[in-house]
Design a protein around this motif. Structure first.
Motif, mmCIF file in Angstrom:
data_model
loop_
_atom_site.group_PDB
_atom_site.id
_atom_site.type_symbol
_atom_site.label_atom_id
_atom_site.label_comp_id
_atom_site.label_asym_id
_atom_site.label_seq_id
_atom_site.Cartn_x
_atom_site.Cartn_y
_atom_site.Cartn_z
ATOM 1 N N THR A 17 46.568 36.450 42.527
ATOM 2 C CA THR A 17 45.537 37.145 41.763
ATOM 3 C C THR A 17 45.228 38.498 42.394
ATOM 4 O OG1 THR A 17 43.302 36.885 40.823
ATOM 5 C CG2 THR A 17 43.633 36.094 43.065
ATOM 6 N N ASP A 18 44.795 39.443 41.560
ATOM 7 C CA ASP A 18 44.381 40.767 42.014
ATOM 8 C C ASP A 18 42.868 40.796 42.144
ATOM 9 O OD1 ASP A 18 46.985 41.769 42.003
ATOM 10 O OD2 ASP A 18 46.869 42.341 39.895
ATOM 11 N N VAL A 19 42.383 41.219 43.307
ATOM 12 C CA VAL A 19 40.948 41.229 43.578
ATOM 13 C C VAL A 19 40.515 42.654 43.919
ATOM 14 C CG1 VAL A 19 39.087 40.319 45.018
ATOM 15 C CG2 VAL A 19 41.059 38.866 44.461
ATOM 16 N N ARG A 20 39.478 43.082 43.221
ATOM 17 C CA ARG A 20 38.863 44.370 43.544
ATOM 18 C C ARG A 20 37.357 44.201 43.378
ATOM 19 N NH1 ARG A 20 39.828 49.416 39.697
ATOM 20 N NH2 ARG A 20 38.445 48.122 38.435
ATOM 21 N N GLY A 21 36.648 44.287 44.527
ATOM 22 C CA GLY A 21 35.208 44.088 44.478
ATOM 23 C C GLY A 21 34.888 42.706 43.940
ATOM 24 N N GLU A 22 34.060 42.642 42.914
ATOM 25 C CA GLU A 22 33.695 41.364 42.305
ATOM 26 C C GLU A 22 34.576 41.029 41.094
ATOM 27 O OE1 GLU A 22 31.367 39.054 43.384
ATOM 28 O OE2 GLU A 22 31.570 40.318 45.146
ATOM 29 N N GLU A 23 35.642 41.796 40.902
ATOM 30 C CA GLU A 23 36.561 41.526 39.800
ATOM 31 C C GLU A 23 37.790 40.792 40.316
ATOM 32 O OE1 GLU A 23 37.256 44.796 36.883
ATOM 33 O OE2 GLU A 23 36.242 46.001 38.410
ATOM 34 N N LYS A 24 38.299 39.867 39.505
ATOM 35 C CA LYS A 24 39.514 39.138 39.836
ATOM 36 C C LYS A 24 40.330 38.966 38.560
ATOM 37 C CE LYS A 24 39.356 34.646 40.865
ATOM 38 N NZ LYS A 24 40.276 34.008 39.896
ATOM 39 N N ARG A 25 41.616 39.319 38.643
ATOM 40 C CA ARG A 25 42.507 39.153 37.505
ATOM 41 C C ARG A 25 43.707 38.325 37.945
ATOM 42 N NH1 ARG A 25 44.880 44.448 34.948
ATOM 43 N NH2 ARG A 25 46.256 44.289 36.773
ATOM 44 N N ARG A 71 31.179 31.728 40.818
ATOM 45 C CA ARG A 71 30.992 33.090 41.315
ATOM 46 C C ARG A 71 30.546 34.055 40.216
ATOM 47 N NH1 ARG A 71 32.600 35.427 46.209
ATOM 48 N NH2 ARG A 71 32.443 37.696 46.189
ATOM 49 N N SER A 72 31.010 33.851 38.998
ATOM 50 C CA SER A 72 30.675 34.779 37.914
ATOM 51 C C SER A 72 29.482 34.306 37.085
ATOM 52 C CB SER A 72 31.884 34.976 36.994
ATOM 53 O OG SER A 72 32.267 33.747 36.410
ATOM 54 N N THR A 73 28.790 33.253 37.553
ATOM 55 C CA THR A 73 27.657 32.738 36.790
ATOM 56 C C THR A 73 26.370 32.904 37.579
ATOM 57 O OG1 THR A 73 27.894 30.503 37.689
ATOM 58 C CG2 THR A 73 29.146 31.020 35.713
ATOM 59 N N SER A 74 25.245 32.720 36.922
ATOM 60 C CA SER A 74 23.944 32.801 37.568
ATOM 61 C C SER A 74 23.186 31.508 37.328
ATOM 62 C CB SER A 74 23.148 33.989 37.031
ATOM 63 O OG SER A 74 22.955 33.863 35.636
ATOM 64 N N GLY A 75 22.161 31.284 38.143
ATOM 65 C CA GLY A 75 21.355 30.088 38.002
ATOM 66 C C GLY A 75 21.886 28.945 38.843
ATOM 67 N N SER A 76 21.144 27.856 38.868
ATOM 68 C CA SER A 76 21.489 26.719 39.713
ATOM 69 C C SER A 76 22.445 25.779 38.997
ATOM 70 C CB SER A 76 20.229 25.961 40.116
ATOM 71 O OG SER A 76 19.586 25.436 38.977
ATOM 72 N N ALA A 77 23.234 25.055 39.790
ATOM 73 C CA ALA A 77 24.211 24.126 39.223
ATOM 74 C C ALA A 77 24.612 23.104 40.270
ATOM 75 C CB ALA A 77 25.446 24.868 38.729
ATOM 76 N N LEU A 78 25.057 21.955 39.786
ATOM 77 C CA LEU A 78 25.740 20.978 40.623
ATOM 78 C C LEU A 78 27.210 21.026 40.245
ATOM 79 C CD1 LEU A 78 26.034 18.444 42.475
ATOM 80 C CD2 LEU A 78 25.581 17.070 40.442
ATOM 81 N N VAL A 79 28.077 21.262 41.236
ATOM 82 C CA VAL A 79 29.518 21.270 41.016
ATOM 83 C C VAL A 79 30.094 19.964 41.550
ATOM 84 C CG1 VAL A 79 31.712 22.374 41.626
ATOM 85 C CG2 VAL A 79 29.726 23.774 41.069
ATOM 86 N N VAL A 80 30.913 19.313 40.731
ATOM 87 C CA VAL A 80 31.587 18.068 41.098
ATOM 88 C C VAL A 80 33.079 18.336 41.162
ATOM 89 C CG1 VAL A 80 31.990 15.657 40.499
ATOM 90 C CG2 VAL A 80 29.818 16.744 39.871
ATOM 91 N N ASP A 81 33.686 18.078 42.324
ATOM 92 C CA ASP A 81 35.116 18.311 42.536
ATOM 93 C C ASP A 81 35.735 17.012 43.033
ATOM 94 O OD1 ASP A 81 37.658 18.973 43.416
ATOM 95 O OD2 ASP A 81 37.053 20.811 44.428
ATOM 96 N N ILE A 82 36.518 16.354 42.174
ATOM 97 C CA ILE A 82 37.164 15.091 42.535
ATOM 98 C C ILE A 82 38.621 15.365 42.851
ATOM 99 C CG2 ILE A 82 37.785 12.774 41.751
ATOM 100 C CD1 ILE A 82 35.368 12.952 39.835
ATOM 101 N N GLY A 83 39.005 15.128 44.086
ATOM 102 C CA GLY A 83 40.376 15.355 44.504
ATOM 103 C C GLY A 83 41.114 14.044 44.710
ATOM 104 N N GLY A 84 42.270 14.145 45.348
ATOM 105 C CA GLY A 84 43.056 12.952 45.607
ATOM 106 C C GLY A 84 42.548 12.142 46.770
#
Length: 306
Positions: free
Chosen positions: A22-30, A125-138
């Protein structure tokens, strides 16, 4: 993207190895390319405490493939992060030395806390406000509460789709006794940690288990990232999809048009983890927001020094 830094991020989990260039510049990512291969690095680690030679061979072969692709695409920095299985394996240096000989960089073995933070930043990263993130791996599951990029609470549980399939669900299809035992285990593990959380108004689900359950809930004719990313699916529909996948045989799961063949044998345990989380966490919402952005994106931001 002019003046952008092109980075290659690799996430080496218990079940899969993934690449993001990915290309990263500042707060932008492509994003330039995303790739995933099921390598099952965590094969037998829960029982033996060691990487199996075949699992190492598979993982290093894909590492070489991804390294060559990153070079062809002109990546200026490479960051390789390993998670649950690498934390548990006594012979993790065999992986670390092999990766370093191929890529020229030594893997970073993330702690559970590091993994949770990377997942949260990648998803929000691109959102605002509070959240619970759930990440289920192996091999592990991360729950992270935060707002506007700041992690306020997190916990890494040593439960994942591969680990719990090997430990609790050997039958195909699974038996009622196996499911009952795993349900009791998950309740005993999750409830003491999450019952005192403030009710969650935004719940974001990331990584392959949750995106696969989402594809099932949406009845997709094929795996479609654009349909999955940002989808808001009712908690009831997600739990129904979890139960449906759990009841299927591995052959029936593999026949689903959106199912990656390397996930079919372990998605039942992953679905049970998600169902247990949705049952245990205090919710002030009736929907799950599904994101294709996760720890891999967090690793990429870190590779760019952000």
């Amino acid at each position: 993207m002019p003046d952008a830094l092109r980075v290659a991020a690799m996430d080496c989990g218990t079940n899969s190895l993934r690449l993001l260039v990915t290309d990263v510049r500042g707060e932008e990512k492509r994003d330039v390319v995303r790739e995933m291969r099921v390598v099952r690095l965590g094969q037998g680690v829960d029982e033996t405490g060691r990487f199996h030679p075949d699992a190492l061979d598979r993982t290093l072969a894909v590492t070489r493939e991804f390294g060559e692709l990153a070079t062809v695409l002109g990546a200026q920095r490479i960051r390789f992060c390993a998670t649950s299985a690498a934390r548990d394996a006594e012979n993790a240096d065999e992986l670390n030395d092999g990766v370093e000989s191929i890529l020229g960089v030594r893997p970073e073995v993330l702690t559970g806390e590091d993994e949770a933070r990377a997942s949260f930043l990648g998803a929000t990263r691109s959102t605002s406000g509070s959240a619970l993130v759930v990440d289920i791996g192996g091999g592990s599951t991360e729950l992270v509460v935060g707002a506007d990029g700041d992690v306020q609470w997190s916990h890494s549980f040593d439960v994942g789709s591969v680990r719990l399939t090997e430990r609790f669900l050997p039958s195909d299809p699974v038996s009622i006794d196996e499911v009952t035992a795993l349900e009791a285990y998950l309740d005993g593990l999750l409830v003491p940690q999450v019952s005192s959380l403030e009710p969650v108004s935004t719940l974001v689900g990331v990584a392959g288990t949750i995106t696969t359950v989402a594809a099932h809930a949406l009845e997709l004719p094929s795996y479609d990232s654009s349909a999955i990313h940002g989808a808001r699916i009712s908690v009831d529909d997600m739990r129904t999809a979890c139960l449906s996948l759990l009841r299927m045989s591995v052959a029936d799961r593999r026949a689903l048009p959106f199912m990656h063949p390397g996930r079919a044998d372990v998605i039942g345990a992953g679905a049970m983890i998600l169902d247990a989380v949705l049952d245990a966490v205090p919710l002030a919402t009736d929907t799950v927001t599904v994101s294709e952005h996760d720890i891999l994106d967090g690793i990429a931001w870190g590779a760019a020094g952000l």
